[in-house]
Design a protein around this motif. Structure first.
Motif, PDB file in Angstrom:
ATOM      1  N   GLN A 301     -12.497 -10.208  11.339  1.00 30.38           N
ATOM      2  CA  GLN A 301     -11.951  -8.907  11.682  1.00 30.38           C
ATOM      3  C   GLN A 301     -11.965  -8.002  10.444  1.00 30.38           C
ATOM      4  O   GLN A 301     -10.929  -7.691   9.851  1.00 30.38           O
ATOM      5  CB  GLN A 301     -10.536  -9.052  12.234  1.00 30.38           C
ATOM      6  N   VAL A 302     -13.155  -7.585  10.071  1.00 26.90           N
ATOM      7  CA  VAL A 302     -13.350  -6.834   8.833  1.00 26.90           C
ATOM      8  C   VAL A 302     -12.570  -5.529   8.858  1.00 26.90           C
ATOM      9  O   VAL A 302     -11.957  -5.136   7.859  1.00 26.90           O
ATOM     10  CB  VAL A 302     -14.852  -6.564   8.615  1.00 26.90           C
ATOM     11  N   LEU A 303     -12.571  -4.822   9.994  1.00 30.86           N
ATOM     12  CA  LEU A 303     -11.893  -3.541  10.083  1.00 30.86           C
ATOM     13  C   LEU A 303     -10.403  -3.683   9.785  1.00 30.86           C
ATOM     14  O   LEU A 303      -9.838  -2.903   9.009  1.00 30.86           O
ATOM     15  CB  LEU A 303     -12.096  -2.930  11.473  1.00 30.86           C
ATOM     16  N   LEU A 304      -9.764  -4.690  10.375  1.00 33.08           N
ATOM     17  CA  LEU A 304      -8.329  -4.877  10.167  1.00 33.08           C
ATOM     18  C   LEU A 304      -8.018  -5.112   8.702  1.00 33.08           C
ATOM     19  O   LEU A 304      -7.092  -4.525   8.139  1.00 33.08           O
ATOM     20  CB  LEU A 304      -7.832  -6.045  11.021  1.00 33.08           C
ATOM     21  N   TRP A 305      -8.790  -5.977   8.051  1.00 34.45           N
ATOM     22  CA  TRP A 305      -8.491  -6.294   6.649  1.00 34.45           C
ATOM     23  C   TRP A 305      -8.816  -5.126   5.730  1.00 34.45           C
ATOM     24  O   TRP A 305      -8.158  -4.932   4.706  1.00 34.45           O
ATOM     25  CB  TRP A 305      -9.248  -7.548   6.221  1.00 34.45           C
ATOM     26  N   GLU A 306      -9.818  -4.332   6.070  1.00 32.96           N
ATOM     27  CA  GLU A 306     -10.117  -3.150   5.258  1.00 32.96           C
ATOM     28  C   GLU A 306      -8.976  -2.137   5.361  1.00 32.96           C
ATOM     29  O   GLU A 306      -8.575  -1.533   4.358  1.00 32.96           O
ATOM     30  CB  GLU A 306     -11.436  -2.513   5.706  1.00 32.96           C
ATOM     31  N   VAL A 307      -8.433  -1.954   6.557  1.00 39.04           N
ATOM     32  CA  VAL A 307      -7.301  -1.051   6.739  1.00 39.04           C
ATOM     33  C   VAL A 307      -6.088  -1.557   5.960  1.00 39.04           C
ATOM     34  O   VAL A 307      -5.421  -0.780   5.258  1.00 39.04           O
ATOM     35  CB  VAL A 307      -6.960  -0.900   8.232  1.00 39.04           C
ATOM     36  N   LEU A 308      -5.794  -2.842   6.076  1.00 38.03           N
ATOM     37  CA  LEU A 308      -4.636  -3.395   5.370  1.00 38.03           C
ATOM     38  C   LEU A 308      -4.776  -3.242   3.860  1.00 38.03           C
ATOM     39  O   LEU A 308      -3.826  -2.864   3.172  1.00 38.03           O
ATOM     40  CB  LEU A 308      -4.463  -4.868   5.733  1.00 38.03           C
ATOM     41  N   THR A 309      -5.955  -3.535   3.341  1.00 41.54           N
ATOM     42  CA  THR A 309      -6.184  -3.391   1.902  1.00 41.54           C
ATOM     43  C   THR A 309      -5.940  -1.962   1.455  1.00 41.54           C
ATOM     44  O   THR A 309      -5.251  -1.707   0.453  1.00 41.54           O
ATOM     45  CB  THR A 309      -7.618  -3.817   1.546  1.00 41.54           C
ATOM     46  N   HIS A 310      -6.490  -1.008   2.186  1.00 36.56           N
ATOM     47  CA  HIS A 310      -6.352   0.405   1.828  1.00 36.56           C
ATOM     48  C   HIS A 310      -4.891   0.847   1.910  1.00 36.56           C
ATOM     49  O   HIS A 310      -4.385   1.526   1.008  1.00 36.56           O
ATOM     50  CB  HIS A 310      -7.216   1.255   2.755  1.00 36.56           C
ATOM     51  N   ILE A 311      -4.202   0.465   2.967  1.00 40.82           N
ATOM     52  CA  ILE A 311      -2.824   0.918   3.168  1.00 40.82           C
ATOM     53  C   ILE A 311      -1.885   0.292   2.145  1.00 40.82           C
ATOM     54  O   ILE A 311      -1.024   0.974   1.567  1.00 40.82           O
ATOM     55  CB  ILE A 311      -2.373   0.610   4.608  1.00 40.82           C
ATOM     56  N   LEU A 312      -2.029  -1.007   1.881  1.00 44.80           N
ATOM     57  CA  LEU A 312      -1.134  -1.665   0.934  1.00 44.80           C
ATOM     58  C   LEU A 312      -1.336  -1.137  -0.482  1.00 44.80           C
ATOM     59  O   LEU A 312      -0.384  -1.118  -1.280  1.00 44.80           O
ATOM     60  CB  LEU A 312      -1.355  -3.179   0.966  1.00 44.80           C
ATOM     61  N   GLU A 313      -2.544  -0.710  -0.813  1.00 46.96           N
ATOM     62  CA  GLU A 313      -2.817  -0.199  -2.155  1.00 46.96           C
ATOM     63  C   GLU A 313      -2.398   1.260  -2.333  1.00 46.96           C
ATOM     64  O   GLU A 313      -2.077   1.676  -3.445  1.00 46.96           O
ATOM     65  CB  GLU A 313      -4.310  -0.323  -2.472  1.00 46.96           C
ATOM     66  N   ASN A 314      -2.361   2.019  -1.235  1.00 43.16           N
ATOM     67  CA  ASN A 314      -2.185   3.467  -1.383  1.00 43.16           C
ATOM     68  C   ASN A 314      -0.985   4.060  -0.660  1.00 43.16           C
ATOM     69  O   ASN A 314      -0.680   5.241  -0.863  1.00 43.16           O
ATOM     70  CB  ASN A 314      -3.448   4.187  -0.878  1.00 43.16           C
ATOM     71  N   HIS A 315      -0.290   3.273   0.159  1.00 40.46           N
ATOM     72  CA  HIS A 315       0.790   3.849   0.959  1.00 40.46           C
ATOM     73  C   HIS A 315       1.997   2.915   0.985  1.00 40.46           C
ATOM     74  O   HIS A 315       1.850   1.698   1.061  1.00 40.46           O
ATOM     75  CB  HIS A 315       0.318   4.118   2.397  1.00 40.46           C
ATOM     76  N   ALA A 316       3.169   3.531   0.946  1.00 43.50           N
ATOM     77  CA  ALA A 316       4.412   2.783   1.124  1.00 43.50           C
ATOM     78  C   ALA A 316       4.742   2.733   2.614  1.00 43.50           C
ATOM     79  O   ALA A 316       4.287   3.589   3.384  1.00 43.50           O
ATOM     80  CB  ALA A 316       5.544   3.461   0.366  1.00 43.50           C
ATOM     81  N   PRO A 317       5.519   1.728   3.043  1.00 42.35           N
ATOM     82  CA  PRO A 317       5.880   1.673   4.464  1.00 42.35           C
ATOM     83  C   PRO A 317       6.626   2.922   4.916  1.00 42.35           C
ATOM     84  O   PRO A 317       7.464   3.465   4.189  1.00 42.35           O
ATOM     85  CB  PRO A 317       6.770   0.426   4.544  1.00 42.35           C
ATOM     86  N   SER A 318       6.318   3.384   6.119  1.00 44.93           N
ATOM     87  CA  SER A 318       6.999   4.554   6.670  1.00 44.93           C
ATOM     88  C   SER A 318       8.332   4.184   7.302  1.00 44.93           C
ATOM     89  O   SER A 318       9.259   4.998   7.321  1.00 44.93           O
ATOM     90  CB  SER A 318       6.110   5.217   7.735  1.00 44.93           C
ATOM     91  N   ARG A 319       8.425   2.972   7.824  1.00 45.38           N
ATOM     92  CA  ARG A 319       9.648   2.519   8.489  1.00 45.38           C
ATOM     93  C   ARG A 319       9.851   1.026   8.231  1.00 45.38           C
ATOM     94  O   ARG A 319       8.896   0.275   8.065  1.00 45.38           O
ATOM     95  CB  ARG A 319       9.575   2.729  10.012  1.00 45.38           C
TER      96      ARG A 319
END
Length: 328
Positions: A301-319
């Motif tokens: 599931q390349v798409l899922l892991w690419e999204v997770l990598t990007h979000i964890l590196e660049n964004h804090a949790p919203s909730r």
């Protein structure tokens, strides 16, 4: 006038001296090569058909190490369901500890599980069950359960497309995280998590017949959006250990990005939301990434892991979310 007798049927040309009668070429293959063919075939339905061809095929088929089995949707409006099916669907509530969805054919499932018992060397097992999700905004989900990991990750997007020079400025106000969108995606995440838990119980019912040989197992949905996986012997052991119980509560994190561009896949997600849910004991300390980093290994599931990598590196949790897994 007398009728003439019909002409005799044409005769085959005489064979050359010493020529052997024609034989099936597949019979010349050694068992090892035949097993390789069956392993590539993979489908449980096809393998069961091959099992009926000959005694030799049957002996080799039962050694197939990798098997995939698919269950179709059951028509919920079908009124021809007989008493044994109704009885099994009633009993399966206690077998799986979770009530099966209405369009899950329990009798067909039990029949398939019984047919797998004759396979003596299954090491990799893949099961595809119907998808019961109604939320079309779910793109991917992934779940793993065991002593070290009780995590389910769900990826949403309002819509997505491939990046081009013509659409790089496109934005949509509907991708804002409004209260309505937040409540909708939290509800869908809880439903997806409950479905993943139900699939884990189904997987346990199958795995217990092959605990001696099985190394990896997964149970996915027919939409190919998500799956519950068991990647090693330890997770398999945890799945079958009656002492290992899923905690009744936990926590979650939600990340939302209005416009997410993925450089590797060149995919653009509008209104991207990631919800990660983790079941924990009371004494387990809460972590910022909910434990999803340990899941981010080499995976299909390349798409899922690419999204997770990007979000964890660049964004804090919203909730942050409090999860009571016992609630329905």
């Amino acid at each position: 006038m007398t009728s003439q007798p019909p002409p005799p049927p044409p005769q085959p040309p005489p064979s050359s001296a010493g020529e052997q009668p024609e034989v099936a070429h597949i019979n010349r293959l050694p068992d090892e090569l035949l097993l390789l063919i069956f392993t590539k075939l993979n489908s449980a339905k096809s393998l069961c058909i091959c099992n009926l061809i000959s005694k030799r095929f049957s002996a080799v088929v039962h050694q197939t190490p990798s098997i995939s089995i698919t269950f179709p949707h059951r028509d919920s409006n079908d009124r021809s369901e007989n008493l044994p099916k109704k009885l099994f669907n009633y009993l399966s509530k206690s077998v799986f500890r979770k009530p099966p969805p209405n369009n899950f054919d329990g009798a067909l499932f039990q029949s398939a599980v019984d047919s797998l018992k004759c396979f003596q060397n299954i090491r990799d097992l893949r099961i595809e069950l119907p998808s019961f999700q109604q939320d079309e905004s779910i793109l991917k989900w992934h779940a793993e359960f065991g002593r070290g990991s009780n995590v389910c990750v769900i990826l949403f997007a309002t819509y997505s497309h491939q990046s081009t020079s013509a659409n790089h400025q496109i934005q949509n106000p509907d991708t804002l995280l409004t209260n309505q969108l937040l409540q909708s995606r939290i509800a869908s995440s809880n439903q997806c998590f409950r479905e993943a838990t139900w699939r884990q119980h189904v997987l346990r019912h199958v795995v217990e017949n092959h605990r001696r040989t099985l190394e990896t197992a997964e149970i996915c949905d027919s939409d190919r959006k998500g799956r519950v996986v068991m990647k090693d012997k330890r997770q398999m052991s945890d799945l079958l250990d009656p002492e290992v119980k899923l905690p009744a509560s936990g926590y979650g994190k939600l990340w939302h990005v209005q416009l997410l561009r993925l450089p590797k896949s060149r995919c653009v997600l509008h209104g991207a939301t990631v919800v990660a849910i983790r079941r924990t004991d009371e004494n387990e300390e809460e972590v910022e990434d909910v434990g999803v980093k340990q899941l981010m290994k080499k995976d299909e599931q390349v798409l899922l892991w690419e999204v997770l990598t990007h979000i964890l590196e660049n964004h804090a949790p919203s909730r942050s979310l409090n999860i009571n897994a016992g609630r329905r």
